[in-house]
Scaffold this motif. Structure first.
Motif, mmCIF file in Angstrom:
data_model
loop_
_atom_site.group_PDB
_atom_site.id
_atom_site.type_symbol
_atom_site.label_atom_id
_atom_site.label_comp_id
_atom_site.label_asym_id
_atom_site.label_seq_id
_atom_site.Cartn_x
_atom_site.Cartn_y
_atom_site.Cartn_z
ATOM 1 N N VAL A 94 0.848 -1.198 0.000
ATOM 2 C CA VAL A 94 0.000 0.000 0.000
ATOM 3 C C VAL A 94 0.881 1.244 0.000
ATOM 4 O O VAL A 94 2.075 1.173 0.307
ATOM 5 C CB VAL A 94 -0.951 0.037 1.230
ATOM 6 C CG1 VAL A 94 -1.933 -1.124 1.204
ATOM 7 C CG2 VAL A 94 -0.159 0.037 2.532
ATOM 8 N N ALA A 95 0.286 2.380 -0.298
ATOM 9 C CA ALA A 95 1.004 3.659 -0.268
ATOM 10 C C ALA A 95 1.388 4.015 1.168
ATOM 11 O O ALA A 95 0.781 3.530 2.130
ATOM 12 C CB ALA A 95 0.112 4.755 -0.858
ATOM 13 N N LYS A 96 2.378 4.883 1.311
ATOM 14 C CA LYS A 96 2.825 5.308 2.639
ATOM 15 C C LYS A 96 1.693 5.929 3.446
ATOM 16 O O LYS A 96 1.589 5.707 4.653
ATOM 17 C CB LYS A 96 3.986 6.300 2.520
ATOM 18 C CG LYS A 96 5.277 5.671 2.087
ATOM 19 C CD LYS A 96 6.391 6.706 2.016
ATOM 20 C CE LYS A 96 7.663 6.074 1.495
ATOM 21 N NZ LYS A 96 8.749 7.052 1.444
ATOM 22 N N SER A 97 0.838 6.705 2.790
ATOM 23 C CA SER A 97 -0.269 7.332 3.510
ATOM 24 C C SER A 97 -1.255 6.284 4.024
ATOM 25 O O SER A 97 -1.813 6.429 5.119
ATOM 26 C CB SER A 97 -0.992 8.341 2.612
ATOM 27 O OG SER A 97 -1.522 7.701 1.465
ATOM 28 N N THR A 98 -1.445 5.214 3.269
ATOM 29 C CA THR A 98 -2.337 4.138 3.704
ATOM 30 C C THR A 98 -1.694 3.347 4.841
ATOM 31 O O THR A 98 -2.380 2.970 5.798
ATOM 32 C CB THR A 98 -2.690 3.219 2.523
ATOM 33 O OG1 THR A 98 -3.244 4.024 1.478
ATOM 34 C CG2 THR A 98 -3.690 2.153 2.921
ATOM 35 N N LEU A 99 -0.396 3.117 4.765
ATOM 36 C CA LEU A 99 0.311 2.468 5.875
ATOM 37 C C LEU A 99 0.163 3.307 7.133
ATOM 38 O O LEU A 99 -0.115 2.780 8.215
ATOM 39 C CB LEU A 99 1.788 2.268 5.538
ATOM 40 C CG LEU A 99 2.672 1.779 6.689
ATOM 41 C CD1 LEU A 99 2.205 0.420 7.204
ATOM 42 C CD2 LEU A 99 4.132 1.727 6.254
ATOM 43 N N SER A 100 0.332 4.608 7.010
ATOM 44 C CA SER A 100 0.177 5.508 8.152
ATOM 45 C C SER A 100 -1.216 5.366 8.768
ATOM 46 O O SER A 100 -1.360 5.318 9.993
ATOM 47 C CB SER A 100 0.430 6.946 7.704
ATOM 48 O OG SER A 100 0.274 7.829 8.776
ATOM 49 N N HIS A 101 -2.230 5.281 7.921
ATOM 50 C CA HIS A 101 -3.605 5.098 8.410
ATOM 51 C C HIS A 101 -3.732 3.782 9.186
ATOM 52 O O HIS A 101 -4.282 3.756 10.299
ATOM 53 C CB HIS A 101 -4.594 5.106 7.237
ATOM 54 C CG HIS A 101 -5.934 4.563 7.597
ATOM 55 N ND1 HIS A 101 -6.853 5.288 8.336
ATOM 56 C CD2 HIS A 101 -6.505 3.360 7.347
ATOM 57 C CE1 HIS A 101 -7.930 4.537 8.518
ATOM 58 N NE2 HIS A 101 -7.745 3.380 7.926
ATOM 59 N N HIS A 102 -3.219 2.692 8.627
ATOM 60 C CA HIS A 102 -3.318 1.391 9.291
ATOM 61 C C HIS A 102 -2.594 1.406 10.639
ATOM 62 O O HIS A 102 -3.105 0.874 11.630
ATOM 63 C CB HIS A 102 -2.751 0.285 8.404
ATOM 64 C CG HIS A 102 -3.636 -0.077 7.261
ATOM 65 N ND1 HIS A 102 -4.944 -0.498 7.407
ATOM 66 C CD2 HIS A 102 -3.391 -0.101 5.925
ATOM 67 C CE1 HIS A 102 -5.469 -0.762 6.223
ATOM 68 N NE2 HIS A 102 -4.544 -0.517 5.304
ATOM 69 N N LEU A 103 -1.420 2.010 10.676
ATOM 70 C CA LEU A 103 -0.668 2.082 11.933
ATOM 71 C C LEU A 103 -1.387 2.956 12.960
ATOM 72 O O LEU A 103 -1.367 2.663 14.155
ATOM 73 C CB LEU A 103 0.753 2.580 11.673
ATOM 74 C CG LEU A 103 1.638 1.581 10.915
ATOM 75 C CD1 LEU A 103 2.937 2.236 10.494
ATOM 76 C CD2 LEU A 103 1.899 0.341 11.759
ATOM 77 N N ARG A 104 -2.054 4.009 12.501
ATOM 78 C CA ARG A 104 -2.823 4.859 13.416
ATOM 79 C C ARG A 104 -4.006 4.093 14.001
ATOM 80 O O ARG A 104 -4.285 4.181 15.198
ATOM 81 C CB ARG A 104 -3.295 6.129 12.720
ATOM 82 C CG ARG A 104 -4.012 7.086 13.676
ATOM 83 C CD ARG A 104 -4.466 8.378 13.015
ATOM 84 N NE ARG A 104 -5.521 8.095 12.047
ATOM 85 C CZ ARG A 104 -5.427 8.293 10.732
ATOM 86 N NH1 ARG A 104 -4.322 8.786 10.213
ATOM 87 N NH2 ARG A 104 -6.437 8.019 9.938
#
Length: 130
Positions: free
Chosen positions: A48-58
């Motif tokens: 996934v894109a970095k922004s989507t990874l950030s969402h999942h980690l959040r």
């Protein structure tokens, strides 16, 4: 900048934890982190894109499943295995065991290696270090 904090151990909600684990990417991230090692976000291999990874980690952090630490411009994440096991005994092991059996999140790993869930753990046994 406001520093995001996960909930205190006694405030972790079963509904929030189960809700956060309803996505294969997030289950894969938990499988990778189940070895107890803190990982830099850049070490995580996800489709996934970095922004989507950030969402999942959040989502994982907000549910109390992980803890995030920032060091300069780098962010690190670790599984809150002990907190989860105290709050919900056996839940993490059951989720990891089922994820291993069904290969949920098996496409998530670390850069330059096999998915940690396969490389460092026996199926169903969360090996969380202190």
């Amino acid at each position: 900048m406001k520093k995001a904090q996960p909930p205190d151990p006694d405030e972790i909600s079963l509904i929030d934890v189960l809700g956060a684990l309803n996505d294969p990417i997030r289950v894969g991230l938990v499988r990778v982190l189940a070895d107890g090692r803190e990982r830099g976000w850049g070490e995580l291999r996800v489709p996934v894109a970095k922004s989507t990874l950030s969402h999942h980690l959040r989502v994982l952090r907000d549910a109390g499943i992980t803890r995030t630490r920032q060091e300069g411009t780098r962010c690190f994440v670790e599984l809150r295995g002990e907190d989860l096991d105290v709050r919900f005994p056996g839940l993490l092991g059951a989720v990891l065991g089922a994820a291993d059996r069904d290969d949920v999140g098996g496409h998530v790993g670390v850069v330059g290696g096999l998915p940690e869930a396969r490389a460092d753990r026996k199926p169903g046994a969360p090996q969380v270090e202190s």
